[in-house]
Enzyme design. Sequence first.
Site, PDB file in Angstrom:
ATOM      1  CE  LYS A 116      39.827  48.305  43.447  1.00 45.52           C
ATOM      2  NZ  LYS A 116      39.706  46.881  43.233  1.00 45.52           N
ATOM      3  CE  LYS A 199      36.452  47.931  50.230  1.00 43.32           C
ATOM      4  NZ  LYS A 199      36.111  47.213  49.064  1.00 43.32           N
ATOM      5  CE  LYS A 202      42.245  42.375  47.721  1.00 45.54           C
ATOM      6  NZ  LYS A 202      41.370  41.259  47.628  1.00 45.54           N
TER       7      LYS A 202
HETATM    8  P1  TYM Z   1      37.365  40.472  46.730  1.00 41.46           P
HETATM    9  O1  TYM Z   1      38.398  39.456  46.393  1.00 41.46           O
HETATM   10  O2  TYM Z   1      37.769  41.897  46.859  1.00 41.46           O
HETATM   11  O3  TYM Z   1      36.641  40.070  48.087  1.00 41.46           O
HETATM   12  C1  TYM Z   1      36.114  38.776  48.329  1.00 41.46           C
HETATM   13  C2  TYM Z   1      34.816  38.901  49.118  1.00 41.46           C
HETATM   14  O4  TYM Z   1      35.054  39.561  50.372  1.00 41.46           O
HETATM   15  C3  TYM Z   1      34.107  40.609  50.545  1.00 41.46           C
HETATM   16  N1  TYM Z   1      34.720  41.679  51.359  1.00 41.46           N
HETATM   17  C4  TYM Z   1      34.175  42.189  52.457  1.00 41.46           C
HETATM   18  N2  TYM Z   1      33.028  41.929  53.110  1.00 41.46           N
HETATM   19  C5  TYM Z   1      32.770  42.641  54.239  1.00 41.46           C
HETATM   20  N3  TYM Z   1      33.619  43.588  54.746  1.00 41.46           N
HETATM   21  C6  TYM Z   1      34.775  43.874  54.127  1.00 41.46           C
HETATM   22  N4  TYM Z   1      35.602  44.783  54.633  1.00 41.46           N
HETATM   23  C7  TYM Z   1      35.096  43.171  52.929  1.00 41.46           C
HETATM   24  N5  TYM Z   1      36.154  43.216  52.073  1.00 41.46           N
HETATM   25  C8  TYM Z   1      35.909  42.294  51.124  1.00 41.46           C
HETATM   26  C9  TYM Z   1      33.798  41.067  49.130  1.00 41.46           C
HETATM   27  O5  TYM Z   1      32.568  41.762  49.067  1.00 41.46           O
HETATM   28  C10 TYM Z   1      33.761  39.749  48.384  1.00 41.46           C
HETATM   29  O6  TYM Z   1      32.494  39.138  48.493  1.00 41.46           O
HETATM   30  N6  TYM Z   1      34.934  41.229  42.393  1.00 41.46           N
HETATM   31  C11 TYM Z   1      35.086  40.327  43.526  1.00 41.46           C
HETATM   32  C12 TYM Z   1      35.468  38.915  43.127  1.00 41.46           C
HETATM   33  C13 TYM Z   1      34.586  38.277  42.119  1.00 41.46           C
HETATM   34  C14 TYM Z   1      33.282  37.769  42.330  1.00 41.46           C
HETATM   35  C15 TYM Z   1      32.897  37.173  41.096  1.00 41.46           C
HETATM   36  C16 TYM Z   1      32.428  37.767  43.425  1.00 41.46           C
HETATM   37  C17 TYM Z   1      34.934  37.992  40.820  1.00 41.46           C
HETATM   38  N7  TYM Z   1      33.923  37.329  40.211  1.00 41.46           N
HETATM   39  C18 TYM Z   1      31.638  36.592  40.941  1.00 41.46           C
HETATM   40  C19 TYM Z   1      31.158  37.182  43.253  1.00 41.46           C
HETATM   41  C20 TYM Z   1      30.779  36.604  42.035  1.00 41.46           C
HETATM   42  C21 TYM Z   1      36.191  40.862  44.439  1.00 41.46           C
HETATM   43  O7  TYM Z   1      37.082  41.541  44.019  1.00 41.46           O
HETATM   44  O8  TYM Z   1      36.139  40.362  45.713  1.00 41.46           O
END
Ligand code: TYM
Length: 336
Positions: A116, A199, A202
């Site tokens: 990023k 992948k 968004k």
């Molecule tokens: P975020 O908001 O980007 O995504 C939420 C969840 O969706 C999963 N994900 C996917 N899984 C499979 N294929 C895809 N194409 C795909 N795109 C997104 C992500 O792996 C995630 O599980 N950093 C995290 C949020 C977070 C978090 C936490 C997660 C903050 N604190 C504590 C676990 C524990 C994030 O940005 O997810």
Amino acid sequence: MTEAKKRVLSGIQPTSDSFHLGNYVGAVKNWITMQEENDAFYCVVDLHSLTVEQDPTLLRKRTLTSVAQLLALGLDPEKCTLFVQSQVPAHNQLAWIMECVTGFGEASRMTQFKDKSQKNGNDRTVVGLFTYPMLMAADILLYQTNFVPVGEDQRQHVELTRDLATRFNSKYGKSFVVPEPYIMKATAKIYDLQDPTSKMSKSADSASGLIDLLDTPEVNTKKIKSAVTDTGREILFDETNKAGISNLLTIHSALSGKSISELENEFAGKGYGDFKGAVAEVVVETLRPVRDKTNELLSDGNHLASVLKQGAEKASEVADATVKHVYEVLGLIPRA
Ligand code: TYM
């Protein structure tokens, strides 16, 4: 004696008007299953979303839409604790402590930060993007979490969290459970429909490869029917030579509950057109009630507010106890 329930925690960012199919199939679907047998905490991580500039009105709206979607998808506030991160100040309190035990070098190696920050350039990268994984570690460690259900892209952050927990425990005595990532191999990475080697995300350059949960059946059907496939004719799972078809098979299987080999048999001798039509139908029929229910929940602000109030209270109870312990072992003097 019955065994104590395992703790589960995960989070999702409220950064768009709708979650996408990768979020659901890769992560939230497991959250729903795991609320049954575990003591599960799930949060909408609004503080994390501030690492990219947000419009305040939109952020408020998206945070509530996120909560409504999670409920519509099947989270049950009687079975799990659903809350908004910024409503539990312990997350910020522990994040600072995590920043003070993380090496600059190890934080610099986080691939999401590298990708990023490279994409945006140093001048447009905020320090919060760099410290993002330490806030995430705090989210997890506050709840003495055993399992963290996420998609593959979050594995490195959970690994860092494990390292930080282990380091802290060995310096100050056992303070945290060392968490394990819970990643289902089959659905850990859902791919972009137009570029089945990247992948679904968004932040993709074009929205045509992304299925938004709240989009209309017409739009989603059109996107699935225009998904990029190969020049062959067979419906077979082969990620190397048939990435597009394999991705669609994964999606169908996750939503219909049919195994990949069952689907291969069902579509033997049929063309890509028939198969895409069937995938579109499964997706649209899965999402239709979710869309309706989300809208219904959004029209009842009081209900959402009471779910969040109860969630923040339950989460604070656990999180505050962890902060209290951590402050104590670090030598911070409690307020009289
Ligand atoms: P975020 O908001 O980007 O995504 C939420 C969840 O969706 C999963 N994900 C996917 N899984 C499979 N294929 C895809 N194409 C795909 N795109 C997104 C992500 O792996 C995630 O599980 N950093 C995290 C949020 C977070 C978090 C936490 C997660 C903050 N604190 C504590 C676990 C524990 C994030 O940005 O997810």
